[in-house]
Design a protein around this motif. Structure first.
Motif, mmCIF file in Angstrom:
data_model
loop_
_atom_site.group_PDB
_atom_site.id
_atom_site.type_symbol
_atom_site.label_atom_id
_atom_site.label_comp_id
_atom_site.label_asym_id
_atom_site.label_seq_id
_atom_site.Cartn_x
_atom_site.Cartn_y
_atom_site.Cartn_z
ATOM 1 N N LEU A 156 11.024 -38.798 11.940
ATOM 2 C CA LEU A 156 11.433 -40.080 12.501
ATOM 3 C C LEU A 156 12.903 -40.085 12.923
ATOM 4 O O LEU A 156 13.269 -40.589 13.986
ATOM 5 C CB LEU A 156 11.177 -41.204 11.487
ATOM 6 C CG LEU A 156 11.293 -42.529 12.188
ATOM 7 C CD1 LEU A 156 9.964 -42.884 12.816
ATOM 8 C CD2 LEU A 156 11.767 -43.609 11.266
ATOM 9 N N GLN A 157 13.745 -39.481 12.072
ATOM 10 C CA GLN A 157 15.182 -39.422 12.388
ATOM 11 C C GLN A 157 15.413 -38.666 13.700
ATOM 12 O O GLN A 157 16.284 -39.029 14.481
ATOM 13 C CB GLN A 157 15.951 -38.738 11.253
ATOM 14 C CG GLN A 157 16.049 -39.574 9.990
ATOM 15 C CD GLN A 157 16.968 -40.775 10.156
ATOM 16 O OE1 GLN A 157 17.898 -40.766 10.952
ATOM 17 N NE2 GLN A 157 16.696 -41.823 9.407
ATOM 18 N N ILE A 158 14.619 -37.620 13.930
ATOM 19 C CA ILE A 158 14.774 -36.844 15.171
ATOM 20 C C ILE A 158 14.474 -37.737 16.374
ATOM 21 O O ILE A 158 15.217 -37.760 17.357
ATOM 22 C CB ILE A 158 13.872 -35.594 15.141
ATOM 23 C CG1 ILE A 158 14.407 -34.596 14.108
ATOM 24 C CG2 ILE A 158 13.780 -34.945 16.521
ATOM 25 C CD1 ILE A 158 13.483 -33.421 13.821
ATOM 26 N N LEU A 159 13.392 -38.506 16.291
ATOM 27 C CA LEU A 159 13.055 -39.404 17.408
ATOM 28 C C LEU A 159 14.171 -40.427 17.631
ATOM 29 O O LEU A 159 14.618 -40.648 18.760
ATOM 30 C CB LEU A 159 11.748 -40.138 17.118
ATOM 31 C CG LEU A 159 10.478 -39.279 17.060
ATOM 32 C CD1 LEU A 159 9.293 -40.115 16.599
ATOM 33 C CD2 LEU A 159 10.192 -38.654 18.428
ATOM 34 N N ARG A 160 14.626 -41.034 16.535
ATOM 35 C CA ARG A 160 15.638 -42.089 16.675
ATOM 36 C C ARG A 160 16.947 -41.533 17.200
ATOM 37 O O ARG A 160 17.575 -42.108 18.092
ATOM 38 C CB ARG A 160 15.867 -42.783 15.343
ATOM 39 C CG ARG A 160 14.686 -43.654 14.973
ATOM 40 C CD ARG A 160 14.804 -44.200 13.603
ATOM 41 N NE ARG A 160 15.768 -45.278 13.538
ATOM 42 C CZ ARG A 160 15.916 -46.057 12.489
ATOM 43 N NH1 ARG A 160 15.163 -45.894 11.434
ATOM 44 N NH2 ARG A 160 16.796 -47.018 12.490
#
Ligand code: NAD
Length: 304
Positions: A156-160
């Protein structure tokens, strides 16, 4: 060409997990510094290794290195492979009661005969930095703040952090395990994606993936996802770590065929893995803060 942090647009928008990890390690470092000043002690992570193969030894050393990098301390507690359930529970209870311990990781899988579900409730959920306690799983499934497993949180952090829009997007997760697939689904839902979860029994996986604007692969099947399954412009996050008999590491996504079609993709190695280690350190800082404050800061519920 410049793009969002961590995206190398010239290399088919290959997402640089190490660059994103450096950013997160920096934030964790700042939080750890602040806690050291506030508490006058060094946040500490304990890694419980029961028996253990070579791979779990490598993983333990990576966590220790990560702790060092952010100014925290770490220790591996090596326990015998024939440990009894009762003794493991007692160890977890002891670590939970020890105010000098900020976070605890139980290296999985446990040896045959020991089931993590029979012992994990002995761990204080506020020290459960890898999000395997059912209390944290419950919080995450409600869309509240709690510890999600670090690999799921890393996806999720990568997407954000690379600026990928999530709200309203069609996301497909391959895998439904409690350590990756399921929590990824819940984190994406919290961000208002429309999520389909696929697994071994899914009929026509390719058809599901062709609809996806975001693909998260967490199957543990090397090269499963190929370019002809990918919707042009989709973002592909590969959580898979598949180690061959020769020791080489491959993801679940066939990078050469997918990269030219996807808008952005994480390589393996160098994608989700480094970010996972960094997220763990952010979780350590947050665990220590939550213990200081007597709970998680935010009891936000997910919109229906
Ligand atoms: P798991 O074996 O517990 O679960 C795999 C899931 O994928 C299952 O739900 C299964 O139904 C599904 N699946 C497997 N093959 C499939 C196929 N051909 N088609 C559709 N679905 C399929 O594995 P896990 O623990 O969730 O790990 C998944 C992968 O993520 C592994 O490669 C693992 O090494 C990796 N992993 C990475 C990190 C990290 O830090 N990057 C952390 C944990 C796990």
């Amino acid at each position: 060409m410049s793009g969002p942090a961590g995206v190398d647009a010239d290399a088919h928008s290959l997402i640089d997990g190490r660059a994103l990890a450096a950013q997160i390690f920096g934030e964790a470092s700042d939080e750890i510094d602040e806690l050291k000043r506030d508490l006058g002690s060094v946040p500490t992570i304990k890694i419980l290794r029961v028996g253990g193969d070579a791979a779990s030894g490598v993983y333990s050393r990576r966590i220790l290195k990560s702790a060092h990098r952010v100014g925290a301390s770490g220790e591996v507690i090596q326990l015998p492979a024939d440990l009894q359930v009762k003794a493991l529970r007692a160890t977890l209870r002891g670590l939970s009661d020890d105010t000098a311990v900020g976070g605890v990781i139980v290296q999985l899988p446990l040896p045959v005969g020991l089931d993590v579900r029979h012992v994990i409730e002995a761990l204080d959920p506020l020290k459960d930095v890898d999000g395997i306690h059912p209390f944290n799983a419950g919080l995450v499934s409600r869309g509240s703040i709690g510890f999600a497993p670090s690999c799921a949180e890393a996806a999720l952090q990568i997407l954000r952090r690379t600026g990928v829009p999530i709200a309203g997007r069609q996301a497909v997760v391959i895998g439904r395990s409690s350590v990756v697939g399921r929590p990824v689904q819940q984190l994406l839902l919290r961000e208002d994606a429309t999520v389909t979860v696929c697994h071994r029994q899914t009929r026509d996986l390719a058809r599901q993936i062709r609809e996806a604007e975001i693909v998260i692969a967490a199957a543990g099947a090397p090269g499963l996802v190929t370019g002809d399954w990918i919707k042009p412009g989709a973002v592909v996050i590969d959580c898979g770590i598949n180690v061959s008999s020769s020791g080489s590491v491959r993801g679940d996504v066939d990078l050469p065929s997918v990269a030219p079609i996807a808008a952005a993709i994480t390589p393996v190695p160098g994608g989700v893995g480094p970010v996972t280690n960094a997220v763990l350190m952010l979780h350590l800082a947050r665990a220590v803060r939550a213990q200081r404050d007597g709970g998680f800061p935010d009891a936000r519920e997910m919109a229906s």
